[in-house]
Design a protein around this motif. Structure first.
Motif, PDB file in Angstrom:
ATOM      1  N   MET A 147       0.351  -1.831  -0.322  1.00  0.00           N
ATOM      2  CA  MET A 147       0.378  -0.043  -0.202  1.00  0.00           C
ATOM      3  C   MET A 147       1.131   1.057   0.405  1.00  0.00           C
ATOM      4  N   ALA A 148       1.871   1.183   0.335  1.00  0.00           N
ATOM      5  CA  ALA A 148       2.852   2.592   1.417  1.00  0.00           C
ATOM      6  C   ALA A 148       3.647   2.714  -0.694  1.00  0.00           C
ATOM      7  N   LEU A 149       3.390   1.737  -1.473  1.00  0.00           N
ATOM      8  CA  LEU A 149       4.186   1.465  -3.203  1.00  0.00           C
ATOM      9  C   LEU A 149       3.667   2.411  -4.109  1.00  0.00           C
ATOM     10  N   GLY A 150       1.420   1.791  -3.557  1.00  0.00           N
ATOM     11  CA  GLY A 150       0.778   3.103  -4.062  1.00  0.00           C
ATOM     12  C   GLY A 150       0.430   4.316  -4.008  1.00  0.00           C
ATOM     13  N   ALA A 151       0.780   4.668  -2.655  1.00  0.00           N
ATOM     14  CA  ALA A 151       1.125   5.950  -1.906  1.00  0.00           C
ATOM     15  C   ALA A 151       1.716   6.584  -2.571  1.00  0.00           C
ATOM     16  N   VAL A 152       2.970   6.142  -2.495  1.00  0.00           N
ATOM     17  CA  VAL A 152       4.179   6.708  -3.513  1.00  0.00           C
ATOM     18  C   VAL A 152       3.425   6.897  -5.334  1.00  0.00           C
ATOM     19  N   GLU A 153       2.690   6.013  -5.149  1.00  0.00           N
ATOM     20  CA  GLU A 153       3.009   6.863  -7.586  1.00  0.00           C
ATOM     21  C   GLU A 153       1.524   7.775  -6.628  1.00  0.00           C
ATOM     22  N   ALA A 168       0.905  10.233  -4.694  1.00  0.00           N
ATOM     23  CA  ALA A 168       1.683  11.624  -4.467  1.00  0.00           C
ATOM     24  C   ALA A 168       2.433  11.817  -5.391  1.00  0.00           C
ATOM     25  N   LYS A 169       2.961  11.039  -6.401  1.00  0.00           N
ATOM     26  CA  LYS A 169       3.738  11.346  -7.126  1.00  0.00           C
ATOM     27  C   LYS A 169       3.401  12.248  -8.411  1.00  0.00           C
ATOM     28  N   ALA A 170       1.794  11.484  -8.382  1.00  0.00           N
ATOM     29  CA  ALA A 170       0.830  11.271  -9.808  1.00  0.00           C
ATOM     30  C   ALA A 170       0.051  13.227  -9.491  1.00  0.00           C
ATOM     31  N   ALA A 180       5.595  14.218   0.327  1.00  0.00           N
ATOM     32  CA  ALA A 180       5.797  13.726   1.474  1.00  0.00           C
ATOM     33  C   ALA A 180       6.226  13.283   2.629  1.00  0.00           C
ATOM     34  N   PRO A 181       7.040  12.235   3.082  1.00  0.00           N
ATOM     35  CA  PRO A 181       7.449  10.782   3.484  1.00  0.00           C
ATOM     36  C   PRO A 181       6.156   9.986   3.693  1.00  0.00           C
ATOM     37  N   LEU A 221      10.737   5.572  -1.126  1.00  0.00           N
ATOM     38  CA  LEU A 221      10.044   5.300   0.080  1.00  0.00           C
ATOM     39  C   LEU A 221      11.089   5.678   1.158  1.00  0.00           C
ATOM     40  N   TYR A 222      10.129   6.778   2.073  1.00  0.00           N
ATOM     41  CA  TYR A 222      10.904   7.272   3.507  1.00  0.00           C
ATOM     42  C   TYR A 222      11.462   6.328   4.352  1.00  0.00           C
ATOM     43  N   GLY A 223      10.495   5.259   4.407  1.00  0.00           N
ATOM     44  CA  GLY A 223      10.730   3.925   5.341  1.00  0.00           C
ATOM     45  C   GLY A 223       9.590   2.746   5.403  1.00  0.00           C
ATOM     46  N   SER A 224      10.490   1.332   6.078  1.00  0.00           N
ATOM     47  CA  SER A 224       9.272   0.682   5.758  1.00  0.00           C
ATOM     48  C   SER A 224       9.597  -0.136   6.985  1.00  0.00           C
TER      49      SER A 224
END
Length: 93
Positions: A1-7, A9-11, A16-17, A36-39
């Motif tokens: 889900m974080a990778l989806g959030a990265v995409e 945010a980018k779009a 944002a971290p 991604l800032y971290g996991s």
């Protein structure tokens, strides 16, 4: 889900971290690249080892665990400590 959030945010043109959970190889790779800032690493191998060692010690020796509940501390994996990720060896270079 974080990778989806990265995409997402980018779009949307947002910066944002973003922090994910489970430190899967894809997430570790995204941390390496800075996407991604971290996991959060839960150390599933450590969890399995602890459970099996406890069970085998009980079955073979009758040893009771020192504590009824044994927890491993999760750790936030960032670029600063990426080599501590349990699955770092699975990351495609």
């Amino acid at each position: 889900m974080a990778l989806g959030a990265v995409e997402a945010a980018k779009a949307a043109g947002l910066t944002a971290p973003i922090i994910g959970f489970d430190a899967l190889p894809e997430a570790i790779q995204a941390v390496q690249s800075g996407a991604l800032y971290g996991s959060v690493e839960q150390f599933p191998g450590g969890q399995s080892r602890t459970a099996l060692n406890t069970m085998v010690d009980f079955l073979l020796n009758g040893a009771q665990p020192e504590k009824e509940i044994n927890l491993l501390s999760p750790k936030l994996i960032t670029q600063d400590n990426i080599t501590e990720a349990e699955r770092i060896g699975e990351v495609q270079q």
